[in-house]
Design an enzyme around this catalytic site. Structure first.
Site, PDB file in Angstrom:
ATOM      1  N   ARG A 237      35.679   2.697 -26.357  1.00 43.62           N
ATOM      2  CA  ARG A 237      37.069   3.137 -26.270  1.00 43.62           C
ATOM      3  C   ARG A 237      37.578   3.456 -27.676  1.00 43.62           C
ATOM      4  NH1 ARG A 237      36.456   4.037 -21.630  1.00 43.62           N
ATOM      5  NH2 ARG A 237      37.597   3.204 -19.831  1.00 43.62           N
ATOM      6  N   GLU A 266      43.517  10.568 -26.080  1.00 44.45           N
ATOM      7  CA  GLU A 266      42.727  11.379 -25.143  1.00 44.45           C
ATOM      8  C   GLU A 266      43.653  11.896 -24.056  1.00 44.45           C
ATOM      9  OE1 GLU A 266      39.264   9.416 -23.626  1.00 44.45           O
ATOM     10  OE2 GLU A 266      38.626   8.767 -25.594  1.00 44.45           O
ATOM     11  N   HIS A 284      34.575  12.421 -24.425  1.00 37.58           N
ATOM     12  CA  HIS A 284      34.465  11.317 -23.449  1.00 37.58           C
ATOM     13  C   HIS A 284      33.531  11.700 -22.281  1.00 37.58           C
ATOM     14  CE1 HIS A 284      36.687   7.480 -21.992  1.00 37.58           C
ATOM     15  NE2 HIS A 284      35.496   7.561 -21.431  1.00 37.58           N
TER      16      HIS A 284
HETATM   17  C1  DGY Z   1      34.706   4.259 -17.754  1.00 35.58           C
HETATM   18  O1  DGY Z   1      34.288   4.206 -16.580  1.00 35.58           O
HETATM   19  O2  DGY Z   1      35.310   3.321 -18.269  1.00 35.58           O
HETATM   20  C2  DGY Z   1      34.434   5.510 -18.502  1.00 35.58           C
HETATM   21  O3  DGY Z   1      34.912   5.435 -19.792  1.00 35.58           O
HETATM   22  C3  DGY Z   1      35.024   6.694 -17.789  1.00 35.58           C
HETATM   23  O4  DGY Z   1      36.288   6.388 -17.375  1.00 35.58           O
END
Ligand code: DGY
Length: 318
Positions: A237, A266, A284
């Site tokens: 993240r 994002e 991402h």
């Molecule tokens: C998650 O599943 O946490 C990925 O980052 C996509 O959302």
């Protein structure tokens, strides 16, 4: 049939299955839904299936309808949901663990290799026509094979990254809330602190969830603990990283290269990274394979099916 609102377009087999078993409302133009829209949907829904792009903060949760019984996340990360607020409202929350570990580990390896071997700069040379001659001293990168890899967060994704990295004969080090048992550790070296890990390794991969404890885990101080010339990868993240501190370290060369799939903001990312040739970036894409996006949908629907059949959903968080 329960009313299910799906807040983003999902791959066709998942939508087809959802429509067989639920009365589905779909956000057909796939925009990121605002707080007001999410609240409005909750008055028409027994269940919401949301992605990490939909934010259920405490304020939003307080406004949700009493009708809403369950939020089935189409994600493993749940930092976009205030879990304690949802628990207080008696709303069940599930996620989709396991099924995206392989896809995310692939992206971590791609970024580790690409950042170390200067993939972005090389690609640019060909696209811009600036590759004039082959030279022994040009575009020398950092070899990944046999280096020490430090994994922050040795959960399912971290363990899969370790497995892939062992294919490159990397020596695995990690830090985690709890030390893993030997059968999961597979010889990896446990570090009780981030500082000890960062001081030891040549390359770093972030694979931990974003929580109040891990927010800005990578900052000016912890970058100072890293060995000069380290390669840094983040597929977890964006909020784990103080991006200004990272840019400063990339510019000074203290961090030789970075591979980033996630950003503080994002969508959009951080335009300041675009000026750093030693950064390889993706929007991402960690879980973005056809196989995994279907598996995530199936896992979320399995959780909903269990809930509405009166059984405990496999991935219930609260
Ligand atoms: C998650 O599943 O946490 C990925 O980052 C996509 O959302």
């Amino acid at each position: 049939m329960a009313d299910l609102s799906i807040t983003r377009l999902l791959v066709e087999p998942v939508l087809a299955r959802a429509k067989t078993d639920y009365s589905v409302w779909l956000n057909a133009d796939d925009h990121i839904m605002s707080a007001d829209e999410l609240v409005a949907r909750s008055f028409e829904s027994d269940a919401l299936m949301i992605c990490h792009s939909e934010i259920l903060s405490r304020d939003v949760v307080a406004r949700l309808s009493d009708r809403l019984q369950i939020v089935a996340n189409y994600s493993v990360g749940v930092d976009h949901c205030d879990l304690s607020a949802l628990k207080e409202r008696g709303i069940v929350v599930t996620n989709t663990p396991d099924v995206l570990s392989d896809a995310t580990a692939e992206i971590a390896m791609l970024l580790l290799l690409g950042a170390s071997r200067r993939a972005y700069e090389g690609d640019q040379m060909l696209r811009l026509g600036t590759w004039k001659h082959w030279a022994p001293v040009e575009m020398n990168g950092i070899q990944v094979t046999s280096k020490r890899l430090g994994i922050v967060g040795m959960g399912r994704v971290g363990q899969t990254v370790a497995k892939r990295a062992r294919g490159f004969e990397m020596e695995i080090h990690y830090t985690n809330r709890n030390r893993l048992p030997p059968e999961l550790e597979q010889g990896a070296v446990f570090h009780p602190t981030v500082q000890s890990l960062f001081e030891t390794v040549d390359m770093i991969s972030l694979n931990c969830p974003a929580t109040p404890e891990t927010e800005n885990l990578v900052n000016a101080q912890s970058i100072g603990w890293m060995r000069p010339g380290v390669v840094f990868v983040n597929t977890a993240r964006g909020r784990l990283v103080d991006e200004s501190a990272l840019i400063e370290a990339l510019n000074s060369g203290h961090i030789a290269a970075a591979g980033l799939d996630v950003f503080q903001t994002e969508p959009g990312g951080n335009p300041a990274f675009a000026a750093c040739p030693n950064v390889l970036m993706l929007p991402h894409l960690g879980s973005s394979t056809r196989e995994t996006r279907k598996a995530m949908g199936d896992r979320a629907l399995d959780n909903l099916d269990a809930f509405f059949a009166g059984r405990e959903p496999r991935d219930r968080l609260v």
